[in-house]
Design a protein around this motif. Structure first.
Motif, PDB file in Angstrom:
ATOM      1  N   GLY A  32     -13.978 -12.360  -6.189  1.00 41.93           N
ATOM      2  CA  GLY A  32     -14.619 -13.385  -5.575  1.00 41.93           C
ATOM      3  C   GLY A  32     -14.255 -13.648  -4.483  1.00 41.93           C
ATOM      4  N   ASP A  33     -14.871 -14.659  -3.550  1.00 42.21           N
ATOM      5  CA  ASP A  33     -14.552 -14.903  -2.375  1.00 42.21           C
ATOM      6  C   ASP A  33     -13.970 -16.300  -2.405  1.00 42.21           C
ATOM      7  OD1 ASP A  33     -16.643 -16.737  -3.330  1.00 42.21           O
ATOM      8  OD2 ASP A  33     -18.205 -15.968  -1.758  1.00 42.21           O
ATOM      9  N   LEU A  34     -13.681 -16.887  -1.187  1.00 39.08           N
ATOM     10  CA  LEU A  34     -12.988 -17.861  -1.025  1.00 39.08           C
ATOM     11  C   LEU A  34     -13.899 -19.256  -1.082  1.00 39.08           C
ATOM     12  CD1 LEU A  34     -10.065 -17.080   1.642  1.00 39.08           C
ATOM     13  CD2 LEU A  34     -10.145 -17.337  -0.813  1.00 39.08           C
ATOM     14  N   ASP A  35     -14.948 -18.998  -0.912  1.00 38.27           N
ATOM     15  CA  ASP A  35     -16.171 -20.104  -0.920  1.00 38.27           C
ATOM     16  C   ASP A  35     -16.319 -20.678  -2.238  1.00 38.27           C
ATOM     17  OD1 ASP A  35     -16.591 -20.405   1.600  1.00 38.27           O
ATOM     18  OD2 ASP A  35     -18.042 -18.665   1.778  1.00 38.27           O
ATOM     19  N   LYS A  89     -11.455 -19.371   4.961  1.00 36.07           N
ATOM     20  CA  LYS A  89     -10.393 -18.448   5.217  1.00 36.07           C
ATOM     21  C   LYS A  89      -9.235 -19.396   5.177  1.00 36.07           C
ATOM     22  CE  LYS A  89     -13.076 -15.508   8.494  1.00 36.07           C
ATOM     23  NZ  LYS A  89     -12.996 -14.807   9.720  1.00 36.07           N
ATOM     24  N   GLN A  91      -7.472 -17.038  -7.042  1.00 35.79           N
ATOM     25  CA  GLN A  91      -8.790 -16.660  -6.703  1.00 35.79           C
ATOM     26  C   GLN A  91      -9.139 -15.598  -7.774  1.00 35.79           C
ATOM     27  OE1 GLN A  91      -8.794 -14.578  -2.829  1.00 35.79           O
ATOM     28  NE2 GLN A  91     -10.965 -13.795  -3.171  1.00 35.79           N
ATOM     29  N   GLU A 147     -19.186 -11.062  -9.560  1.00 32.53           N
ATOM     30  CA  GLU A 147     -18.205 -10.362  -9.026  1.00 32.53           C
ATOM     31  C   GLU A 147     -19.022  -9.462  -7.606  1.00 32.53           C
ATOM     32  OE1 GLU A 147     -15.376  -9.877 -12.812  1.00 32.53           O
ATOM     33  OE2 GLU A 147     -16.289  -7.982 -11.682  1.00 32.53           O
ATOM     34  N   SER A 148     -18.385  -9.620  -6.502  1.00 36.74           N
ATOM     35  CA  SER A 148     -18.616  -8.907  -5.491  1.00 36.74           C
ATOM     36  C   SER A 148     -17.707  -7.927  -4.855  1.00 36.74           C
ATOM     37  CB  SER A 148     -19.301  -9.591  -4.436  1.00 36.74           C
ATOM     38  OG  SER A 148     -18.393 -10.537  -4.034  1.00 36.74           O
ATOM     39  N   ASP A 201     -14.918  -6.298  -2.670  1.00 34.30           N
ATOM     40  CA  ASP A 201     -14.055  -6.736  -1.672  1.00 34.30           C
ATOM     41  C   ASP A 201     -13.445  -5.512  -0.839  1.00 34.30           C
ATOM     42  OD1 ASP A 201     -11.035  -9.018  -2.062  1.00 34.30           O
ATOM     43  OD2 ASP A 201     -11.796  -7.865  -0.313  1.00 34.30           O
ATOM     44  N   GLY A 231     -17.780 -19.612   4.802  1.00 34.33           N
ATOM     45  CA  GLY A 231     -16.897 -18.877   5.376  1.00 34.33           C
ATOM     46  C   GLY A 231     -15.507 -18.911   5.314  1.00 34.33           C
TER      47      GLY A 231
END
Length: 975
Positions: free
Chosen positions: A91-94, A43, A87, A239-240, A242, A41
């Motif tokens: 994508g996410d930050l994880d 951030k 980034q 990819e997811s 956002d 998670g």
């Protein structure tokens, strides 16, 4: 393209549409002054963000970010460390952060710019807890630049595409788009525009497109493919969605695909490349223990006291996963260490697919609730050299075979939900094989679904050859048969499971077709509280067929039954009518347990209720004298006329009396409409064979002879061909499950009505085509007849062959009885009508004397009632019945189940095979023993007709032969 300014976070500009025609131009959302939280998670907190537009990736470098940070006030006299990360879009930050510290990293960034015009860049000061720099395609040293502890001024970035224009003279609108190759966007500063100390902008700057429209600031959420500078095309597989992005809904539906993550799992990966990358990671990250020594067989909980080991383990797992998710990875293997699966079934499917594609003998050595271990059972033959007299020879030494080292182990802890790969040795030393155990019939069934759906009767041999060419493995004939059978179950449905939703299907048919009658009968249960009921029989009479039969004005029905070919016993009972064109018109159908008195009584009772038939109705049935149908008709409709199919009477007669002469006399007696001619034919039969005459006389003549028929049905049919024709059309449906069978019948009738209606539209004249053809033939015969008017509409008509009859045109009867039986004027009546028209022009043409059931208008009205379509299975309304329907009890018969009906003696006789006539049912006589029933080759020495015994197997001679020759011992053998 106009001049772009620094945009605050609250502005909305559609960067994607603005840069649509310039593949190398992009914008950066720069996050600065903050730091990252811990995994998971992750951030970016306590930071600010600003937007920098109109960047050209062909001329972009790390120094440009240094200039941006300097203009933002972060670089000054004090020396410190800066870390840049970008980034991956969507994508996410994880797992979506990558290093931005070298030219290789910029080239990595360039792969996304072609389709994603907004890139997020994050900065860190002093130190970083991320390992993106160690995961860089070409790891480099950390940049050390001068930074201030805090921003020193409030400035705003502005990029101008005009090379020779000063910043204060820049035009707010420029219609000519820039050339990314020749025009270089210089970085300028406008201190009077806004203050960015707090990272916000309250101004309302606008972005002017080429067409002059104002576009609000927005971010691009398109999931586009990434084009690299070298022309290669790399796709982001993981990819997811956002939530910060706004895109067109149509594109969003295509982009947000839940299968994208699974697609990443299906991609093969080059293990050799992964190994090299792992070595580089271990060299660059730290001097701690290497990845190879991580004990993947043991589960390390989050409560371990040594947080360093835990942290290193997490870093290692992330590094491996990212390496396999990297767009530049060479894909060739679907498995890697620390790979996760949602279930063991998903993992087994992946292993099965991998075994088939690589043609390896993969076997599940261990398979339980928490562990699955897969090994390769392929053998490694050793080639040995054996030298003999200066020459060398190689042969396979089968005794020195060793095991293949390939192994894959996956497990999960009891409280975990995901399975993880703990051991993976990706090395095959065995040879590929054509005998792959994992290529079973279940896998093949899913591969041939489309072929089986298009052609359910595809030959096994053709299907087998195609599968072997496709997968390059050996597939047996039985495996192919089972695969086709399993595919048919998927396409058509399972025989047993369809009974559970039978009520839903019947409810859908009844709802979509008004005035439809459906009766479902179940077996009686001893305990009424049981929640299940066993299927017994079902009856269907669609409302459109009721109305069409009534409009046909022909009280004639054929009854017949046909067996079902599936695993559950049953008979399909049908009631078929004739239309004005002598075409079949199905009225009702049912699936019952067997042809019995009870099932026929139930079927005829429901049929009588739908057609309004009472016990005293003057109706006409024709049957094949099936079991139970005759007493059922006699009980429910005692006044109805019941005809027997003459073809079946002849088949029964042929069992004892064969020959053309018997057939001709039977046909003469049945077809004549005159009672006197009927008795003459019976007398000829008596002279030919008294036993046959007695047998035929035992069958009442009003069941099979036209001379004894009534004219109430306006049909003189002697054969039950209408039911036989329908049964032949339903042959494919009788081999299907219950719902598929019922739907096959309903769809056939629905299509038939539409097809006949098209033929009606092409027909002309007052009568149907068949009635017109019949009447024209009668007219040609009537030309040879002479009439004598007797008054009151009565005529005496005579013709050749001493044929003379009395005709009453007013009553529409003739002494030959043909007009009364068919409803079409006979040749005698046609001659009388013609004579009447000579004297009285008010008399109509012969077509006006034909019964209305043969009129074209009646035929057309009969087919105006259509069967309405129904919805698919997913849209059926659930039946409110609380009980569950079970299939009938399966009765296993002795031997192989028969799908072909038993042929009668009529069909077996006189069969032609090629250019010769079959000798079936012909008795033979042995030339040795003179007995019938066998020939000399199969004779076993039976007694002859004169009481003596002739020979035996091995010789029919009168004595034994004497043979001289050498024996095993001394001397000569003599017998």
């Amino acid at each position: 393209m106009g001049t772009w300014k620094i945009r605050a976070k609250m502005e909305e500009i559609d960067v994607q549409s603005c840069y649509g025609g310039h593949p190398t131009v992009f914008s950066i959302r720069l996050h600065h002054g903050g730091h990252f939280t811990s995994f998971p998670g992750r951030k970016y907190v306590k930071g600010k963000e600003d937007y920098v537009d109109l960047l050209d990736i062909d001329k972009f470098s790390i120094h440009d970010i240094d200039d941006m940070m300097e203009e933002l006030g972060h670089i000054g006299e004090q020396l410190s460390t800066l870390y840049y990360h970008f980034q991956r879009p969507l994508g996410d930050l994880d797992f979506g952060l990558f290093a931005l510290a070298s030219d290789d990293d910029v080239r990595h960034l360039a792969t996304f710019v072609g389709q994603h015009k907004l890139i997020d860049v994050y900065t860190e000061h002093g130190e970083t807890k991320l390992h993106t720099y160690s995961m860089s395609p070409n790891p480099c040293k950390v940049r050390i630049v001068e930074i201030h502890e805090a921003p020193i001024c409030s400035k705003r970035l502005l990029l101008n595409w005009h090379e020779n224009v000063e910043p204060d003279k820049a035009s707010p609108e420029i219609d000519t788009p820039p050339n990314p190759v020749t025009d270089t966007p210089p970085l300028t500063v406008e201190p009077d525009e806004c203050n960015i100390n707090d990272g916000s902008n309250n101004g309302e700057d606008e972005c002017h497109s080429n067409d002059g429209s104002n576009i609000n600031d927005g971010s691009n959420n398109g999931d586009d493919e990434c084009n690299s500078n070298d022309g290669s095309n790399n796709t982001d597989e993981d990819e997811s969605e956002d939530g910060d992005f706004l895109v067109d809904e149509d594109n969003a539906l295509d982009d947000v695909d839940v299968d994208m993550k699974d697609f990443h799992m299906n991609v093969d990966t080059d293990v050799e490349w992964i190994g090299n990358l792992t070595d580089e990671i271990n060299e660059e990250v730290s001097d701690e223990e290497d990845i190879e020594v991580v004990d993947n067989e043991c589960y390390v909980s989050d409560s371990e006291s040594d947080e360093g080991i835990q942290s290193q383990r997490k870093k290692t797992i992330k590094a491996i996963r990212r390496a396999h998710e990297n767009e530049n990875a060479l894909v060739s293997d679907p498995f890697y260490l620390c790979q996760t699966f949602t279930s063991a079934e998903e993992f087994k499917k992946r292993v099965k697919l991998h075994a088939i594609e690589t043609r390896r003998e993969l076997d599940f050595e261990k398979n339980d609730a928490n562990r699955v271990r897969v090994t390769c059972k392929g053998s490694i033959p050793t080639l040995g050299k054996i030298g003999t007299s200066g020459t060398s020879q190689q042969q396979v030494n089968a005794s020195e075979e060793s095991k293949c080292p390939w192994v894959l182990y996956i497990s999960k802890w009891k409280n975990d939900k995901e399975w993880s790969v703990k051991t993976y040795v990706n090395e095959h030393k065995c040879l590929q094989t054509r005998k792959v155990k994992q290529c079973d019939y279940k896998y093949l069934a899913n591969q041939i679904l489309q072929q089986v759906e298009a052609n359910p009767n595809v030959p096994i041999k053709a299907l087998r050859d195609e599968l072997q060419r496709k997968f390059k493995v050996d597939i047996s004939k039985m495996k192919t048969f089972r695969a086709r059978d399993a595919a048919l179950k998927i396409v058509r449905g399972d025989y047993g499971s369809q009974y559970a939703i039978l009520r839903d299907y019947l409810l859908e048919v009844q709802t979509r077709n008004p005035d439809t009658t459906i009766r479902l009968d179940v077996e009686t249960e001893s305990d009424p509280g049981v929640e299940t009921r066993t299927f017994k029989r079902v009856y269907v009479c669609i409302g459109a067929l009721k109305k069409g039969f009534a409009a046909g004005k022909r009280d004639f029905l054929g009854l017949d039954g046909a067996f079902m070919k599936g695993p559950y016993p049953g008979q399909i009972l049908t009631a078929v009518a004739l239309d004005g064109n002598n075409g079949i018109y199905p009225v009702a159908y049912a699936v019952v347990e067997a042809e019995t008195f009870d099932s026929w009584s139930w079927f005829l009772s429901n049929l009588g209720d739908d057609l309004g038939l009472a016990s005293n109705s003057n109706f006409t049935f024709i049957t094949d004298r099936q079991k139970g149908v005759l007493p059922a008709i006699a009980k429910l409709f005692p006044c109805a006329e019941n005809r027997f199919c003459l073809r079946h009477i002849h088949e029964n007669m042929k069992l004892k009396w064969k020959g053309k002469q018997f057939k001709d006399i039977l046909w003469q007696c049945a077809t004549t409409c005159n009672v006197i001619e009927f008795h003459k034919g019976m007398e000829e039969m008596r002279k030919l064979n008294q036993d046959c005459h007695a047998w035929l006389k035992s069958i009442p003549a009003h069941h099979w002879a036209r001379s004894h028929f009534t004219g109430r049905s306006h049909c003189d049919a002697l054969l039950n061909n209408l039911c036989e024709s329908l049964n032949s059309r339903l042959a494919d449906g009788r081999d299907a499950p219950i719902i598929t069978c019922l739907e096959f019948i309903r769809e056939y009738i629905m299509k038939k009505i539409v097809t006949v209606e098209k033929a009606i539209q092409k027909s002309t004249g007052p009568l149907t085509p068949t009635a017109t053809k019949t009447l024209e033939k009668i007219k040609s015969e009537a030309e040879d007849y002479q009439t004598v008017f007797c008054g009151n509409g009565k005529y005496q008509v005579s013709g050749p062959w001493q044929d003379q009859c009395a005709v009453d045109v007013g009553q529409q009867i003739c002494s030959c009885k043909k007009w009364e039986l068919t409803g079409i004027p006979c040749k005698h009546a046609i001659a009388a009508i013609w004579d009447m028209r000579k004297n009285n022009r008010e008399v109509g043409i012969p077509e006006t004397f034909v019964h209305p059931c043969y009129w074209l208008s009646t035929w057309k009205e009969m087919y105006t009632f259509k069967i309405d379509p129904i919805n698919g299975k997913n849209m059926w309304v659930k039946s409110p019945c609380p009980t569950t329907l079970l299939p009938p009890k399966h009765r296993v018969t002795i031997g192989r189940p028969k799908k072909k009906r038993r042929q009668s003696a009529f069909e077996k006789d006189d069969l032609i095979k090629g250019t010769t006539v079959s000798r079936a049912l012909k008795s033979v006589t042995c030339t040795k023993c003179k007995n019938s029933g066998h020939n000399s080759r199969t004779c076993k020495g039976q007694k002859s007709t004169d009481g003596g015994r002739v020979g035996g197997r091995g010789g029919h001679g009168l004595g034994k032969a004497t043979v001289k020759g050498k024996g095993k011992g001394k001397g000569k053998a003599k017998t």
